[in-house]
Design a protein around this motif. Sequence first.
Motif, short mmCIF file in Angstrom:
data_model
loop_
_atom_site.label_atom_id
_atom_site.label_comp_id
_atom_site.label_asym_id
_atom_site.label_seq_id
_atom_site.Cartn_x
_atom_site.Cartn_y
_atom_site.Cartn_z
N GLY A 283 111.25 51.95 -39.18
CA GLY A 283 110.54 52.81 -38.53
C GLY A 283 109.20 52.83 -38.79
N CYS A 284 108.72 51.57 -39.04
CA CYS A 284 107.18 51.35 -39.13
C CYS A 284 106.79 50.09 -38.50
CB CYS A 284 106.80 51.24 -40.64
SG CYS A 284 106.99 52.61 -41.51
N LEU A 285 105.53 50.03 -37.77
CA LEU A 285 104.94 48.65 -37.34
C LEU A 285 104.04 48.27 -38.19
CD1 LEU A 285 103.99 49.87 -33.65
CD2 LEU A 285 105.85 48.44 -34.56
N TYR A 286 103.87 47.05 -38.62
CA TYR A 286 102.95 46.35 -39.48
C TYR A 286 101.97 45.44 -38.62
CZ TYR A 286 105.80 48.17 -43.14
OH TYR A 286 106.77 49.01 -44.14
N ALA A 287 100.73 45.89 -38.72
CA ALA A 287 99.71 44.87 -38.14
C ALA A 287 99.03 44.30 -39.26
CB ALA A 287 98.57 45.74 -37.37
N ILE A 288 99.31 42.70 -39.10
CA ILE A 288 99.09 41.86 -40.44
C ILE A 288 98.00 40.90 -39.83
CG2 ILE A 288 99.99 40.22 -41.85
CD1 ILE A 288 102.91 41.60 -41.30
N GLY A 289 96.71 41.03 -40.64
CA GLY A 289 95.66 40.02 -40.60
C GLY A 289 94.90 40.18 -39.19
N GLY A 290 94.79 39.17 -38.73
CA GLY A 290 93.95 39.10 -37.25
C GLY A 290 92.58 38.94 -37.68
N GLU A 291 91.76 39.04 -36.38
CA GLU A 291 90.48 38.65 -36.40
C GLU A 291 89.68 39.89 -35.79
OE1 GLU A 291 89.03 34.62 -34.98
OE2 GLU A 291 91.28 34.60 -34.33
N TYR A 292 88.57 40.11 -36.17
CA TYR A 292 87.55 41.03 -35.53
C TYR A 292 86.14 40.52 -35.50
CZ TYR A 292 85.25 45.45 -34.13
OH TYR A 292 84.44 46.28 -33.39
N ASN A 293 85.39 40.56 -34.31
CA ASN A 293 84.23 39.84 -34.28
C ASN A 293 84.18 38.34 -34.76
OD1 ASN A 293 82.93 42.00 -33.08
ND2 ASN A 293 82.16 43.01 -35.24
N LYS A 294 85.41 37.61 -34.32
CA LYS A 294 85.51 36.40 -34.51
C LYS A 294 85.47 35.96 -35.94
CE LYS A 294 83.16 34.95 -30.34
NZ LYS A 294 81.94 34.20 -29.58
N ALA A 320 93.75 35.67 -42.54
CA ALA A 320 94.36 34.87 -41.75
C ALA A 320 94.67 35.47 -40.39
CB ALA A 320 95.85 34.55 -42.37
N ALA A 321 94.78 34.68 -39.31
CA ALA A 321 95.10 35.09 -38.09
C ALA A 321 96.04 34.34 -37.52
CB ALA A 321 93.81 34.79 -36.96
N SER A 322 96.70 34.96 -36.54
CA SER A 322 98.22 34.53 -35.68
C SER A 322 99.14 33.70 -36.55
CB SER A 322 97.46 33.27 -34.71
OG SER A 322 98.52 32.70 -33.75
N LEU A 323 99.68 34.67 -37.70
CA LEU A 323 100.47 34.07 -38.56
C LEU A 323 102.07 33.81 -37.81
CD1 LEU A 323 99.46 36.39 -41.58
CD2 LEU A 323 99.39 34.04 -41.39
N ALA A 324 102.62 32.87 -38.34
CA ALA A 324 104.04 32.85 -37.82
C ALA A 324 104.62 33.85 -38.84
CB ALA A 324 104.48 31.35 -38.23
#
Length: 505
Positions: A283-294, A320-324
Motif C-alpha cells: 500500500g505504499c511507494l518508497y522513493a529511495i535515494g537519488g539525486e537533486y542538483n547533481k 546513493a543514486a540508481s540503486l539496484a
Amino acid sequence: MKIYGSEVIESSSCPDSEADSQQPGLHKLLHSLRVRVHDSIFVVDKALLTQNCEYFRALFQSGMRECQQEEIHLRCLGALGFVVMLQVLDGEHPMLSSDQIVEAIECAAFLQVQALTKHLINIVNSENCLLMYHTAATYGVWELSHSSALFIRDMYSDLQEDVHTLPSELVEYIESLIPSTYMAVCSHSPSTELLQDFQRTVCYLDEENKEWKVLTHLPISTSTTMAGVAVLNNKLYIIGGVHDVSKKVIDTGFCYNPAGNTWSTIPSPQQLRYNFTLIGHEGCLYAIGGEYNKKAMSSVERYRVSNGSWSFASHLPCPAASLASAKAMSRIFICLWKGKGATDIHEYVPEKDQWLLVTTLIRHQSYGLCMVAHKDNLYVMRNGPCDDFLLCVMDCYNLSSCQWTAMPGQYGNSKGSLFTAVVRGDSVFTLNRMVTTEYTIEDYKWKTKREMEGFGKIGSMYTFLMRLPNASVPSMGMSAALTQDQNLGDLVDSRRLSMQCFEKL
C-alpha cells in the motif's frame, strides 16, 4: 514434552508463593500463559497472543472462565503449526516443509493470525503453491488461497497437469484469473501537444505471438528519463524524471490503471529527485535515494496510497543514486556500492523504519547493476571480467542459509541483457533490442527456455509485471486519456472473488 519460551513453569510451581516472588523473571512469568498442543507445552507471552491472534484476543476479553486459566489446551491444532506461528511472531521468516505448511494454515485459520497468513503468502512458490491453494481453500483462508491461485495462474503452462488433480471448482477459479504480463517502457522526455512523440509508449509482451505490442501512450507531460517506475496493487506509477539535460525535475507523479486504461496524477515527493529507486510495497511507494542538483541523496520518502500523502522515512546509510533493488518474500532489499570490490546488501524493515545490513558481496568488479529475487534467493548481476559491457556474471545469496554462491557462466549480449531482469514464477524475463529471453531458474544456473522478439528501442528501459484485463488492451493507434480520478477500483478484490468461488465447497 516440548517447551517453547525462555521461562518454564513446572506443573507444581505456585507464582503466589513467597519463594517464587524472589525468583528472577517472575514478572514475565506472571504475564505468560501455558498453551498445551497435544503433548507439547508452550510458555507464551499473553500480550503477544492478544496482539496477534483474534482467537486469544476474543478469549481474554470474553470474561469466560478460560480467560483466567494459567493453561489453555488447544485440541484441534498441530504443534508444528503453533511453532511456526511463534517463529513468525518472533520476527523470523522460516521456509516450511509440507507438513509445516498444512499445520500452519490450520493454525492461521483457527487462531486468526494475520501475520502468519501474510508469511505463508510471502513464501508461496512452485513447489508448494498447489498445497497452499488447496489447503487454504479447505480451511477458508481466502487471502492465501487467492494469492496461491494467482501464482499458479502465472505458471499455468508448467503446472497444468498437476492443477487438474485439484477439485473442479478450484481449477475453474484459477482459470478465471488474469495472468501477469511482461511489460516495458523506454526512457522518454516530456512531449508537447504540437509535437507529440508516438514512440512514447508502454508496451507488453504478447507471448503467444512472441512480439511486443503497445498497451498505452504516456501522457505528454510524463518523463521516464531518470524517473522512478514501480507497480503497486496492479497500477503503474511513474514519479519524478527530468525534462532534458538541464535535469529539471518533473514535479507531478503519474499513475496508470489498466482496469480502465486511464492515467491519473499524484503528488511528487516533498524532496524533488531523479535517478532514484521506486518500490511498491504493501500500500505504499518508497522513493529511495537519488539525486537533486547533481548531488546524491540519502533521504527516503514513503507515499501512502490510502491518504495520498508523502512522508520521510529512515535515511539510507549513505547517499546513493540508481540503486539496484529487489523484493524477496515481500521483504525490501537494496545494493549499496562501497568501492574496492564490495557491495553491501541492506534490508528495509517498514515496521521498524530501519535499514539493516544483511551481507556484503566482495568480488572483483562487484558493482551491483541489477538484483532480482526468487524464493529465498537474491541474485546480484554485475560486470563480468571482460571487455563486453553487455556481459555480466551473477552471485546468489540465500536468505535462509546466509551464504553466497557464485553462479557459473556469463549472461547477456545475444541472450538479452540481465540489467532489466524480471522474475515470474520460476522464469526470468530479460530483453535487449535484438531479443527477449525467458530463462528457467534452477538451483545455481539459469537455462534459456525460449527467445522472442527484441524490444527494438534505444535508451534505458524499465521492465515490470502487470495483470492486463483483455478489454484494456487497445489498438496500436489508441492514445491514453489523462484523468483526475485517483481512486479507481483495484483490478481484483481478492476476498470477494475468493468467497464467490469457494462458498460452493
